[in-house]
Design a protein around this motif. Sequence first.
Motif, short mmCIF file in Angstrom:
data_model
loop_
_atom_site.label_atom_id
_atom_site.label_comp_id
_atom_site.label_asym_id
_atom_site.label_seq_id
_atom_site.Cartn_x
_atom_site.Cartn_y
_atom_site.Cartn_z
N LYS A 38 0.84 -1.20 0.00
CA LYS A 38 0.00 0.00 0.00
C LYS A 38 0.87 1.25 0.00
N GLU A 39 0.29 2.35 -0.48
CA GLU A 39 0.96 3.64 -0.35
C GLU A 39 0.95 4.04 1.12
N LEU A 40 2.01 4.71 1.54
CA LEU A 40 2.10 5.17 2.93
C LEU A 40 2.06 6.68 2.97
N SER A 41 1.23 7.21 3.85
CA SER A 41 1.16 8.66 4.03
C SER A 41 0.94 8.96 5.50
N GLY A 42 1.11 10.22 5.87
CA GLY A 42 0.88 10.65 7.24
C GLY A 42 2.03 10.35 8.18
N LEU A 43 3.20 10.01 7.65
CA LEU A 43 4.37 9.74 8.49
C LEU A 43 5.11 11.05 8.75
N TYR A 44 5.70 11.17 9.94
CA TYR A 44 6.59 12.30 10.19
C TYR A 44 7.62 11.93 11.25
N LEU A 45 8.76 12.59 11.16
CA LEU A 45 9.85 12.39 12.11
C LEU A 45 9.89 13.56 13.06
N THR A 46 10.28 13.29 14.32
CA THR A 46 10.42 14.35 15.29
C THR A 46 11.49 13.99 16.31
N TYR A 47 12.04 14.99 16.95
CA TYR A 47 12.99 14.82 18.05
C TYR A 47 12.90 16.05 18.94
N ASP A 48 13.51 15.98 20.12
CA ASP A 48 13.43 17.08 21.08
C ASP A 48 14.01 18.35 20.49
N ASN A 49 13.40 19.46 20.82
CA ASN A 49 13.85 20.81 20.44
C ASN A 49 13.85 21.06 18.94
N ILE A 50 13.10 20.30 18.18
CA ILE A 50 12.98 20.56 16.74
C ILE A 50 11.96 21.69 16.57
N LYS A 51 12.19 22.56 15.59
CA LYS A 51 11.28 23.69 15.38
C LYS A 51 9.96 23.24 14.80
N SER A 52 9.98 22.31 13.85
CA SER A 52 8.75 21.75 13.31
C SER A 52 9.03 20.31 12.87
N ASP A 53 8.03 19.47 13.00
CA ASP A 53 8.18 18.07 12.62
C ASP A 53 8.55 17.95 11.15
N ILE A 54 9.20 16.86 10.80
CA ILE A 54 9.61 16.61 9.42
C ILE A 54 8.58 15.69 8.78
N LYS A 55 7.76 16.26 7.92
CA LYS A 55 6.71 15.48 7.26
C LYS A 55 7.31 14.67 6.11
N ILE A 56 6.92 13.41 6.05
CA ILE A 56 7.38 12.51 4.99
C ILE A 56 6.29 12.49 3.92
N VAL A 69 18.66 14.63 7.66
CA VAL A 69 18.23 15.40 8.82
C VAL A 69 19.50 15.83 9.54
N ASN A 70 19.69 17.13 9.67
CA ASN A 70 20.89 17.67 10.28
C ASN A 70 20.50 18.55 11.47
N PRO A 71 20.32 17.94 12.66
CA PRO A 71 19.93 18.71 13.85
C PRO A 71 21.01 19.73 14.21
N SER A 72 20.58 20.83 14.80
CA SER A 72 21.54 21.85 15.21
C SER A 72 22.46 21.30 16.29
N LYS A 73 23.63 21.84 16.37
CA LYS A 73 24.65 21.34 17.30
C LYS A 73 24.27 21.57 18.76
N ASP A 74 23.34 22.48 19.04
CA ASP A 74 22.99 22.82 20.41
C ASP A 74 21.67 22.20 20.89
#
Length: 132
Positions: A38-56, A69-74
């Motif tokens: 099946k096609e997949l939709s509605g997935l997203y990645l997230t981690y602490d202190n991210i400004k906005s979720d990463i929609k797939i 995905v290149n999180p900020s160093k801080d």
Amino acid sequence: MKKILVVITIMIIGLVGIKGYDLIHGGFEIKIKNQTNKELSGLYLTYDNIKSDIKIPLIDLNKDYKLNVNPSKDIGESSMKLHYKDNKGKLHKETVIGYFEGGYSGDILIKIKSIDADGKLKFNIKEDISLY
């Protein structure tokens, strides 16, 4: 004197080149393989202190999606999770990277093996993380 200037110039160019390579290729190379029927939709990645979720975006059956995905160093200590909702609207979270800090990098392979009648996904996740 000219030899010293040439050596210093080469060292500076080398350091700038290495830093530029790190900026371009830093972070996590993530590949998501849809091995379901099946096609997949509605997935997203997230981690602490991210400004906005990463929609797939929609991933067609038996297709792959790649992203960096290149999180900020801080960001501090964090983990990365893949979120999605099943057919009943229940939110599911799958850990993609158990632990990382700013400056970590690596390759992540997420294989979505199957989807059941309720829309729950079965995963196989491999991570190869480097501290620097």
